[in-house]
Design an enzyme around this catalytic site. Structure first.
Site, PDB file in Angstrom:
ATOM      1  N   HIS A 113     -15.041   1.151  -2.472  1.00 18.34           N
ATOM      2  CA  HIS A 113     -14.081   0.409  -1.910  1.00 18.34           C
ATOM      3  C   HIS A 113     -13.093   0.909  -0.999  1.00 18.34           C
ATOM      4  O   HIS A 113     -11.960   0.152  -0.979  1.00 18.34           O
ATOM      5  CB  HIS A 113     -13.414  -0.383  -3.415  1.00 18.34           C
TER       6      HIS A 113
ATOM      7  N   GLN B  33     -15.396   2.868  -7.637  1.00 21.81           N
ATOM      8  CA  GLN B  33     -14.682   1.677  -6.889  1.00 21.81           C
ATOM      9  C   GLN B  33     -13.371   2.047  -6.700  1.00 21.81           C
ATOM     10  O   GLN B  33     -12.598   1.369  -6.245  1.00 21.81           O
ATOM     11  CB  GLN B  33     -14.896   0.390  -8.166  1.00 21.81           C
ATOM     12  N   ASN B  34     -12.867   3.032  -7.202  1.00 18.09           N
ATOM     13  CA  ASN B  34     -11.375   3.581  -7.260  1.00 18.09           C
ATOM     14  C   ASN B  34     -11.140   4.043  -5.754  1.00 18.09           C
ATOM     15  O   ASN B  34     -11.969   4.750  -5.180  1.00 18.09           O
ATOM     16  CB  ASN B  34     -11.058   4.606  -8.088  1.00 18.09           C
TER      17      ASN B  34
ATOM     18  N   CYS C   4      -5.934   4.101  20.695  1.00 22.92           N
ATOM     19  CA  CYS C   4      -5.760   2.635  21.625  1.00 22.92           C
ATOM     20  C   CYS C   4      -4.354   1.998  21.415  1.00 22.92           C
ATOM     21  O   CYS C   4      -4.130   1.066  22.135  1.00 22.92           O
ATOM     22  CB  CYS C   4      -6.775   1.654  21.117  1.00 22.92           C
TER      23      CYS C   4
ATOM     24  N   TYR D  31       0.787  -1.284   0.098  1.00 23.56           N
ATOM     25  CA  TYR D  31      -0.014   0.067  -0.046  1.00 23.56           C
ATOM     26  C   TYR D  31       0.936   1.605  -0.105  1.00 23.56           C
ATOM     27  O   TYR D  31       0.694   2.202  -0.609  1.00 23.56           O
ATOM     28  CB  TYR D  31      -1.140   0.186   1.085  1.00 23.56           C
TER      29      TYR D  31
ATOM     30  N   GLU E 176     -13.091  -1.395 -24.275  1.00 22.13           N
ATOM     31  CA  GLU E 176     -13.295  -2.995 -24.301  1.00 22.13           C
ATOM     32  C   GLU E 176     -14.684  -3.227 -23.929  1.00 22.13           C
ATOM     33  O   GLU E 176     -15.156  -2.516 -23.330  1.00 22.13           O
ATOM     34  CB  GLU E 176     -12.375  -3.962 -23.434  1.00 22.13           C
TER      35      GLU E 176
ATOM     36  N   CYS F  38      -9.940  -0.594  17.548  1.00 19.51           N
ATOM     37  CA  CYS F  38     -11.391   0.261  17.857  1.00 19.51           C
ATOM     38  C   CYS F  38     -12.035   0.773  16.586  1.00 19.51           C
ATOM     39  O   CYS F  38     -13.025   1.294  16.736  1.00 19.51           O
ATOM     40  CB  CYS F  38     -10.840   1.480  18.951  1.00 19.51           C
TER      41      CYS F  38
ATOM     42  N   ASP G 200      -8.160   5.711  -5.508  1.00 22.87           N
ATOM     43  CA  ASP G 200      -7.111   6.923  -5.481  1.00 22.87           C
ATOM     44  C   ASP G 200      -7.365   8.208  -5.280  1.00 22.87           C
ATOM     45  O   ASP G 200      -6.431   8.998  -5.301  1.00 22.87           O
ATOM     46  CB  ASP G 200      -6.715   6.559  -6.919  1.00 22.87           C
TER      47      ASP G 200
ATOM     48  N   GLY H 231     -15.120   2.855 -17.383  1.00 17.71           N
ATOM     49  CA  GLY H 231     -13.724   2.321 -17.019  1.00 17.71           C
ATOM     50  C   GLY H 231     -13.695   1.048 -16.054  1.00 17.71           C
ATOM     51  O   GLY H 231     -12.929   1.092 -15.122  1.00 17.71           O
TER      52      GLY H 231
END
Ligand code: OAD
Length: 272
Positions: free
Chosen positions: A137, A104-105, A172, A69, A237, A148, A107, A209
């Site tokens: 997402h 869904q990105n 915490c 990440y 596509e 927590c 970024d 996309g």
């Protein structure tokens, strides 16, 4: 349908729609340098999701998952929103509440483009309010406490060189994780509820996309279709949604959206 007819038909559908659900996926950021998941060079072609994007993977090796990440955060930090994000941001602003963007990105490029648009209109750049994108997402620059569950924005450096240096909750002390949805996890309930509410109210879905393979995101346009609504797809596509699209614009989002959602010519776009 010729290219021009396809775009004219899509513009007409969007213009007549009382409410529009916009669903975007990784393809809208591809031209900005953010890799997609399933295309050539896609993230899931190079990495095994079960080693990097599951709760089990994080429990097994949080350092490895954080390292991945950190790499993605650095990559996205070097990218800017593209013409597709900007065209969409302006169009959403002009529709003033009658269209909702669900992405869904992870970024954050949509929100950046929307903040830039708002600032150009003289609004406070962070005043997106109800117009902010629904992030189905999660988000790369947010973290959640593994104990927590407190979620916060997190843009600082993450040192993933050892388990001991990984970020910890200031409340915490437990390990923080990226606030993204991993395989086998539920989507954030509030975001999903909002997306479904819009899909049920929309008369047109504009889908840009996405391979439309991951549910429940890919089911949202189907909710619109089930109520008799129309579907406009922008993707070089075909996808599983293509056979149900009123209009398919087979072009990169950065070429198609500025024309579809703004004014101008459409060079080299194939409609069908
Ligand atoms: P995919 O990688 O599955 O699909 C990307 C889509 O973008 C494909 O259909 C491409 O044809 C299309 N595409 C590529 N370049 C494009 C361009 N310039 N303009 C328009 N379209 C273009 O990405 P998603 O559908 O977003 O989930 O993937 C869905 C989810 O699967 C992701 O959110 C991620 C992944 O596992 C999680 O991480 C939870």
């Amino acid at each position: 349908m010729t290219d021009t007819q396809a775009v004219a038909a899509a513009r007409d559908l969007l213009h007549r729609a009382r409410r529009v659900l916009v669903l975007t996926g990784a393809g809208i950021s591809a031209e900005c340098g953010v890799p997609t998941f399933r295309g050539p060079g896609g993230l899931w072609k190079r990495h095994r999701p079960e080693e990097l994007a599951t709760p089990e993977a994080f429990r097994r090796d949080p350092r490895l998952v954080w390292e991945w990440y950190v790499w993605r955060r650095e990559l996205v930090s070097s990218c800017e929103p593209g013409p597709a994000h900007h065209a969409l941001a302006g169009w959403l602003g002009r529709r003033s509440g009658s269209a909702r963007l669900v992405t869904q990105n992870v970024d954050g490029l949509h929100a950046r483009a929307q903040r830039e648009w708002a600032a150009a209109q003289g609004d406070a750049p962070d005043a997106l309010g109800a117009g902010r994108p629904v992030e189905l997402h999660g988000a790369l620059f947010r973290v959640r406490c593994t104990a927590c569950r407190r979620e916060t924005e997190h843009r600082g450096t993450v040192d993933a060189s050892s388990d001991a240096t990984l970020p910890r909750c200031s409340d915490c002390g437990a390990l923080l994780r990226p606030a993204v949805v991993w395989f086998g996890e539920m989507l954030p309930a509030e975001a999903l509820d909002e997306a479904i509410r819009w899909a049920r109210a929309a008369d047109v879905a504009l889908v840009v996309g996405t391979s439309a393979l991951v549910h429940p995101a890919a089911s949202l346009p189907i909710l619109v279709l089930e109520r008799g609504g129309g579907l406009v797809e922008v993707n070089p596509e075909p996808s599983p949604l293509t056979p149900r699209a009123a209009v398919s614009i087979r072009a990169p989002a950065g070429t198609a959206l500025p024309v579809l959602l703004g004014t101008g010519e459409l060079p080299g776009v194939k409609g069908g």
